[in-house]
Design an enzyme around this catalytic site. Sequence first.
Site, short mmCIF file in Angstrom:
data_model
loop_
_atom_site.label_atom_id
_atom_site.label_comp_id
_atom_site.label_asym_id
_atom_site.label_seq_id
_atom_site.Cartn_x
_atom_site.Cartn_y
_atom_site.Cartn_z
N GLU A 1 -5.54 -8.76 0.56
CA GLU A 1 -6.11 -8.34 1.86
C GLU A 1 -7.81 -8.03 1.62
O GLU A 1 -7.94 -7.14 0.64
CB GLU A 1 -5.72 -6.88 2.69
CG GLU A 1 -4.46 -7.15 3.26
CD GLU A 1 -3.76 -5.95 4.02
OE1 GLU A 1 -4.83 -5.17 4.38
OE2 GLU A 1 -2.53 -5.85 3.84
N GLU B 1 0.79 -1.36 -0.06
CA GLU B 1 -0.08 0.02 -0.08
C GLU B 1 0.91 1.43 0.10
O GLU B 1 0.66 2.06 1.06
CB GLU B 1 -1.02 -0.08 1.04
CG GLU B 1 -1.81 -1.22 1.25
CD GLU B 1 -2.84 -1.08 2.28
OE1 GLU B 1 -2.69 -0.36 3.44
OE2 GLU B 1 -3.68 -2.20 2.33
O1 IFM Z 1 -4.44 -3.43 9.20
C1 IFM Z 1 -4.35 -2.81 8.05
C2 IFM Z 1 -3.05 -3.37 7.24
O2 IFM Z 1 -1.70 -3.05 7.82
C3 IFM Z 1 -3.01 -2.65 5.71
N1 IFM Z 1 -4.20 -2.77 5.06
C4 IFM Z 1 -5.48 -2.29 5.67
C5 IFM Z 1 -5.57 -2.96 7.15
C6 IFM Z 1 -6.72 -2.38 7.82
O3 IFM Z 1 -6.72 -1.26 8.02
#
Ligand code: IFM
Length: 442
Positions: free
Chosen positions: A348, A163
């Site tokens: 994710e 990210e």
């Molecule tokens: O916890 C975070 C993760 O570290 C990165 N993506 C989003 C998740 C939830 O906010």
Amino acid sequence: MKFPDGFLWGSATSSYQIEGAVATDGRLPSIWDTFSHTPGRVLNGDTGDIANRHYELFRDDVAMMADLGLQAYRFSIAWPRVFPQGVGPLNEKGLAFYDSLVDALLEKNIEPMITLYHWDLPQALQETGGWQSRDTVHAFADYAALIAETLGDRVKHIATHNEPWCVGFLGHWMGEHAPGERGNLKAALQVIHHVLLSHGLAVQAMRAIRPEADLGIVLNHTWSHAASDSEADIQAAHRHDGFFNRWFLDPLFRGEYPADMLALYGDDAPVVQAGDLDNISTPIDFLGVNYYTRSVVADSLKPPLLLNHLRGEGPRTAMDWEVYAPGLCNILTRIHQDYHPKALYVTENGAAYDDVLDATTGGVHDPDRIEYLRQHLEAAKCAIDNGAPLKGYFVWSLMDNFEWAWGFDKRFGIVYVDYASQKRVLKDSALWFRELIVHNGW
Ligand code: IFM
């Protein structure tokens, strides 16, 4: 509903969010140690000092993953464990931890997927300019090469960054993440450029060492939704898409920044040296997509993006994020059609809810999370049906953990963590996910 044969089912975590042991075996501080120890930066003054004690308990955690039937596990390496100063000398003990973790996973037939950078930059590198400095770019490529050399014999999938949007914008423009700079759009865009450049150079360095490796990057995406059918709102959604999605996808897959966004950013646009965009667009094997929610936007006069955020009408998670599963199908399909990545993973996806341990049953009943996951998996399947080369899905997160500026207040895990005792309890969603893996769907 069935997923294709060989579809990879996993869960994800990151180093600072679970490991603890921040001063053990030679690890030195990262920018998140500094940030979380700065009063007022993290809710309740929480820090990752102890977190889930995963550094000590990793063997139990791997046994739990095996019990859940996980086929893959995405975790990140803490750069300051391996190179405490960001650059050499190597800290053998820090590397040994990941070496043991990888072996423990493989022993249980769990495929490791490494993320090299999930935000814990060695503080020593921050002192010399952090991601605003081109030196950090080269330090990252060296660190990536070391990991390819030492773990790449057993780990096939390696993502460079998690990210970059957050690294740049949350860390330097909105001030919500380390290093906590606020209001500096120019710095944020320069940081993103350097992070992307470091990705390209790291891929080249790793490819030279492990030609057979499966290399990629993980981006956080949203679905930019116009608040109305008006041309002005549609253009606002296009700008938002430029800010969130195209600013990353265009350089990575086309070797250029989007012209409309360059015009909008004006003098804040990053300094780009000759050859940078060729390096950034070094071919990759996969793109990881993190998806949580959509963004509903309307035209406005507010600079720099000239848009306002509106509340969508769907249900909301404990993060106050709207549940909007069709956005996952939309974004995966669109990335496939516009950018043609060789492979996609949902690296994710998940939701925070205010889970409680049920004193009577001893379980954690989280029907909202199950519903969230079910809807998003339907959306993932929709993208596959649209032709997207989606190869796997990693639920965020394996277990409750340090949720950055929210500390331990937000619980994203499919496994509940009682932080006082460090006991892990499978939530109903974990039991549901285990069944899903067995049936490769439902
Ligand atoms: O916890 C975070 C993760 O570290 C990165 N993506 C989003 C998740 C939830 O906010």
